[in-house]
Design a protein around this motif. Structure first.
Motif, PDB file in Angstrom:
ATOM      1  N   GLU A   1      32.468  35.755  28.629  1.00 11.52           N
ATOM      2  CA  GLU A   1      32.740  34.683  29.867  1.00 11.52           C
ATOM      3  C   GLU A   1      34.129  33.815  29.031  1.00 11.52           C
ATOM      4  O   GLU A   1      33.843  33.459  27.733  1.00 11.52           O
ATOM      5  N   LEU A   2      34.894  33.656  29.908  1.00 13.07           N
ATOM      6  CA  LEU A   2      36.208  32.949  29.692  1.00 13.07           C
ATOM      7  C   LEU A   2      35.823  31.429  30.208  1.00 13.07           C
ATOM      8  O   LEU A   2      35.510  31.281  31.286  1.00 13.07           O
ATOM      9  N   ASP A   3      35.925  30.336  29.123  1.00 14.74           N
ATOM     10  CA  ASP A   3      35.550  29.097  29.677  1.00 14.74           C
ATOM     11  C   ASP A   3      36.686  28.681  30.716  1.00 14.74           C
ATOM     12  O   ASP A   3      37.835  28.083  30.500  1.00 14.74           O
ATOM     13  N   SER A   4      36.017  28.066  31.842  1.00 15.07           N
ATOM     14  CA  SER A   4      36.640  27.570  32.804  1.00 15.07           C
ATOM     15  C   SER A   4      37.159  26.150  32.665  1.00 15.07           C
ATOM     16  O   SER A   4      37.805  25.542  33.458  1.00 15.07           O
TER      17      SER A   4
ATOM     18  N   TRP B   1      43.367  24.774  30.497  1.00 13.96           N
ATOM     19  CA  TRP B   1      44.052  25.181  31.700  1.00 13.96           C
ATOM     20  C   TRP B   1      43.387  24.718  32.986  1.00 13.96           C
ATOM     21  O   TRP B   1      43.953  24.785  33.989  1.00 13.96           O
ATOM     22  N   HIS B   2      42.010  24.523  32.687  1.00  8.22           N
ATOM     23  CA  HIS B   2      41.193  24.210  33.989  1.00  8.22           C
ATOM     24  C   HIS B   2      41.453  25.260  34.940  1.00  8.22           C
ATOM     25  O   HIS B   2      41.689  25.230  36.166  1.00  8.22           O
ATOM     26  N   ASP B   3      41.206  26.569  34.602  1.00  8.13           N
ATOM     27  CA  ASP B   3      41.624  27.739  35.298  1.00  8.13           C
ATOM     28  C   ASP B   3      39.955  28.458  35.402  1.00  8.13           C
ATOM     29  O   ASP B   3      39.586  29.072  34.108  1.00  8.13           O
ATOM     30  N   ASP B   4      39.677  28.892  36.449  1.00  8.95           N
ATOM     31  CA  ASP B   4      38.360  29.696  36.551  1.00  8.95           C
ATOM     32  C   ASP B   4      38.561  31.138  36.766  1.00  8.95           C
ATOM     33  O   ASP B   4      37.756  31.933  37.499  1.00  8.95           O
ATOM     34  N   SER B   5      39.866  31.835  36.423  1.00 10.29           N
ATOM     35  CA  SER B   5      39.976  33.146  36.557  1.00 10.29           C
ATOM     36  C   SER B   5      38.999  34.100  36.350  1.00 10.29           C
ATOM     37  O   SER B   5      38.516  35.099  36.822  1.00 10.29           O
ATOM     38  N   GLY B   6      38.500  33.830  34.841  1.00 12.19           N
ATOM     39  CA  GLY B   6      37.498  34.702  34.358  1.00 12.19           C
ATOM     40  C   GLY B   6      38.004  35.832  33.861  1.00 12.19           C
ATOM     41  O   GLY B   6      39.170  36.393  34.087  1.00 12.19           O
TER      42      GLY B   6
ATOM     43  N   TYR C   1      41.900  40.509  32.749  1.00  6.13           N
ATOM     44  CA  TYR C   1      41.982  41.814  32.235  1.00  6.13           C
ATOM     45  C   TYR C   1      41.198  42.922  32.995  1.00  6.13           C
ATOM     46  O   TYR C   1      40.391  42.633  33.993  1.00  6.13           O
ATOM     47  N   ASP C   2      41.975  44.257  32.680  1.00 13.25           N
ATOM     48  CA  ASP C   2      41.271  45.433  33.400  1.00 13.25           C
ATOM     49  C   ASP C   2      40.085  45.854  32.859  1.00 13.25           C
ATOM     50  O   ASP C   2      40.015  46.277  31.684  1.00 13.25           O
ATOM     51  N   VAL C   3      39.103  45.501  33.634  1.00 16.09           N
ATOM     52  CA  VAL C   3      37.469  45.532  33.147  1.00 16.09           C
ATOM     53  C   VAL C   3      37.203  46.878  32.963  1.00 16.09           C
ATOM     54  O   VAL C   3      36.631  47.308  31.899  1.00 16.09           O
ATOM     55  N   GLU C   4      37.584  47.946  33.831  1.00 12.57           N
ATOM     56  CA  GLU C   4      37.222  49.335  33.708  1.00 12.57           C
ATOM     57  C   GLU C   4      38.057  49.950  32.452  1.00 12.57           C
ATOM     58  O   GLU C   4      37.395  50.623  31.542  1.00 12.57           O
ATOM     59  N   HIS C   5      39.299  49.446  32.078  1.00 14.20           N
ATOM     60  CA  HIS C   5      39.942  50.032  31.002  1.00 14.20           C
ATOM     61  C   HIS C   5      39.408  49.368  29.704  1.00 14.20           C
ATOM     62  O   HIS C   5      39.161  50.234  28.715  1.00 14.20           O
TER      63      HIS C   5
END
Length: 528
Positions: A132-135, A139-144, A149-153
């Motif tokens: 998990e990437l802290d939202s 940056w106050h960014d919830d991109s996750g 990143y390319d999850v499959e890769h």
């Protein structure tokens, strides 16, 4: 005269001759000793400053051709390699449980935490849940993770190392289906491997899953296991690949910059958070000082910081003007194209104006490429990801405040691994007195003094890692090899290493499937 008497007279002179020779030898040795003593005395006095304290030792200045800096640094026969060089079994089908982590901080602090999470999962034989990437970061960014990143890769690249799932599984409790929850733990900062094999593993086996939060700098960097360190490199430099649209946008910017020749990327860390953290506020007006003081009180531990003392030991970020003066002293002219990777510069245009007058060809991700696409894709973590890729691919990279900067550290480490790409790394502590002298009106010899400092660096070539340098800044020698190495530990692995790992993985899967089949057959025979 009898023969014996004649011999006696000649022999009588021998002691005198020996004494004469001995005196000459003694005087010769004495003169050498005096010369050595004189040289040592001169050397000693040359290292004593007027205030009586030892100064920096005199170093022999290297001759550097600035034009050559646009090329990669000499590699001495080293090449990047993070493939295993000893027995590295694939992860077994049955793990000890699930590992879930929350990576706090900005993009590059989170990137380091992801590398540590994969290694922790390998150490514990755990199944890693997509980090998990802290939202709630700066940056106050919830991109996750999936937004960056390319999850499959990521999952496919690490299939020989750890098992990775996108979420915790459902479990049945008292006849009801519920989501498995991880037992929450707070790891110690820079926790040793032993913490994971005892405390963390015990809780994982007891609860089925653990949730480590926060997970920034929660696994020691210096681990005496080269294979573990190489796993970190496989994660950082191979598995963590940005999503296609980020890569496309980054390449578009790089191609546009390079269409007109070489370009340099500078991480200009002259921003509110870093200036407040460093305690370097005296160069600003009263309103700006109040803003920095307020920010520091709200975000950092209380500590008395004196600007002059901080600057003297190299703890203040370089100003834009100082960056320009360094580059000009090194021999870069005003035709040099520069990409600035930076957030909002504190203090505004008055700090940028001197730099712009020296180097007018300045760009950033907001001034290159289609405006609408850039506006949509360069906010928060996405903007940091684009800056990261442009800095990675630039011909030259220059950080202005490494050390506390995770961005600069990671980019330098990635450029080293990417083929020893040139990095200009200013020694702020050595440069500080040179700039102070100039500010006091003494400009004679300024550029020569700057060159003496700047030319005695590695410029991105292989070099020994010395604290406080981070493993993520310099993964040499663990993640590098030589084709003809003197030390067997540095020998490059065989070219079919992927085939070997794949065969081991397939053997493991076949073996496990045979066990399942045998177990099933036994069950069927019992039912009969």
């Amino acid at each position: 005269m009898r023969r014996g008497e004649a011999f006696g007279r000649r022999g009588a002179h021998r002691p005198l001759k020996q004494l004469s020779v001995g005196i000459r030898v003694f005087l010769g040795r004495l003169s050498v000793a005096v010369c050595v003593l004189l040289i040592c005395t001169i050397s000693l006095y040359s290292t004593i400053r007027s205030d009586g304290r030892p100064s920096r030792p005199v170093v022999i200045q290297k001759q550097v051709n600035v034009d050559e800096l646009w090329e990669t640094a000499p590699n001495d026969g080293w090449r990047p390699s993070s493939a295993p060089r000893s027995k590295w079994p694939p992860p077994p089908n049955e793990s000890n449980g699930y590992l879930r982590v929350r990576c706090n901080g900005g993009l590059n602090q989170q990137r380091t935490a992801i590398c540590n999470a994969v290694l922790a999962a390998r150490i514990m034989n755990a199944t890693l849940v997509l980090p998990e990437l802290d939202s709630n970061s700066f940056w106050h960014d919830d991109s996750g993770f999936k937004g960056i990143y390319d999850v499959e890769h990521f999952i496919k690249s690490l299939r020989y190392d750890v098992k990775i799932v996108e979420s915790l599984p459902d479990i049945r409790v008292n006849g009801k289906i519920k989501k498995l929850k991880g037992f929450q733990l707070r790891p110690p900062r820079d926790a040793p491997v032993s913490w994971y094999t005892t405390v963390a593993l015990q809780n994982m086996r007891e609860h089925g899953a653990i949730y480590l939060t926060p997970f920034s700098h929660r696994l020691e960097e210096e681990i005496d296991n080269a294979e573990y360190q190489r796993l970190r490199c496989r994660v950082n430099y191979h598995a963590l690949q940005f999503k296609p649209q980020i890569m496309k946008l980054s390449n578009m910017i790089v191609n546009k910059l390079r269409a007109q020749g070489h370009f340099m990327a500078i991480h200009l860390r002259f921003e509110m958070d870093m200036l407040a953290f460093a305690g370097c506020i005296d160069i600003f007006n009263k309103k700006e000082q109040a803003m920095l003081t307020k920010y520091r009180k709200e975000n950092f531990a209380e500590k008395e910081l004196v600007y002059n003392e901080r600057r003297a030991i190299g703890k203040c970020p370089l100003t834009p003007e100082e960056v320009g003066l360094i580059l000009r002293a090194m021999g870069f002219d005003n035709s040099t194209r520069i990409y600035l990777a930076a957030g909002e510069l504190f203090g505004g245009e008055r700090f940028m104006k001197p730099f712009r007058s020296l180097f007018p060809h300045l760009e950033n991700h907001s001034t290159v490429g289609p405006a609408e696409e850039l506006a949509e894709n360069t906010r928060g973590l996405l903007g940091s990801a684009v800056d990261y890729m442009v800095c990675l691919l630039a011909d030259i990279f220059m950080p202005t405040y490494d050390g506390p900067s995770n961005f600069a550290n990671n980019v330098m480490g990635h450029r080293l691994y990417y083929g020893f790409r040139t990095t200009i790394q200013p020694d702020r502590k050595a440069l500080a007195p040179i700039f102070v002298t100039r500010e006091n009106g003494e400009t004679a010899g300024f550029e020569e003094a700057v060159r003496r400092v700047m030319y005695n660096t590695e410029f991105g070539g292989p070099h020994k890692r010395v604290r406080p340098e981070s493993f993520y800044t310099n993964s040499w020698p663990e993640c590098f090899c030589q084709m003809s190495a003197k030390n067997p530990a540095d020998q490059c692995p065989s070219e079919n290493v992927v085939e070997v790992l794949n065969s081991r993985l397939q053997w493991e899967e076949t073996d496990d499937s045979e066990k399942v089949q045998n177990s099933s057959n036994q069950t069927e025979s019992l039912d009969i």
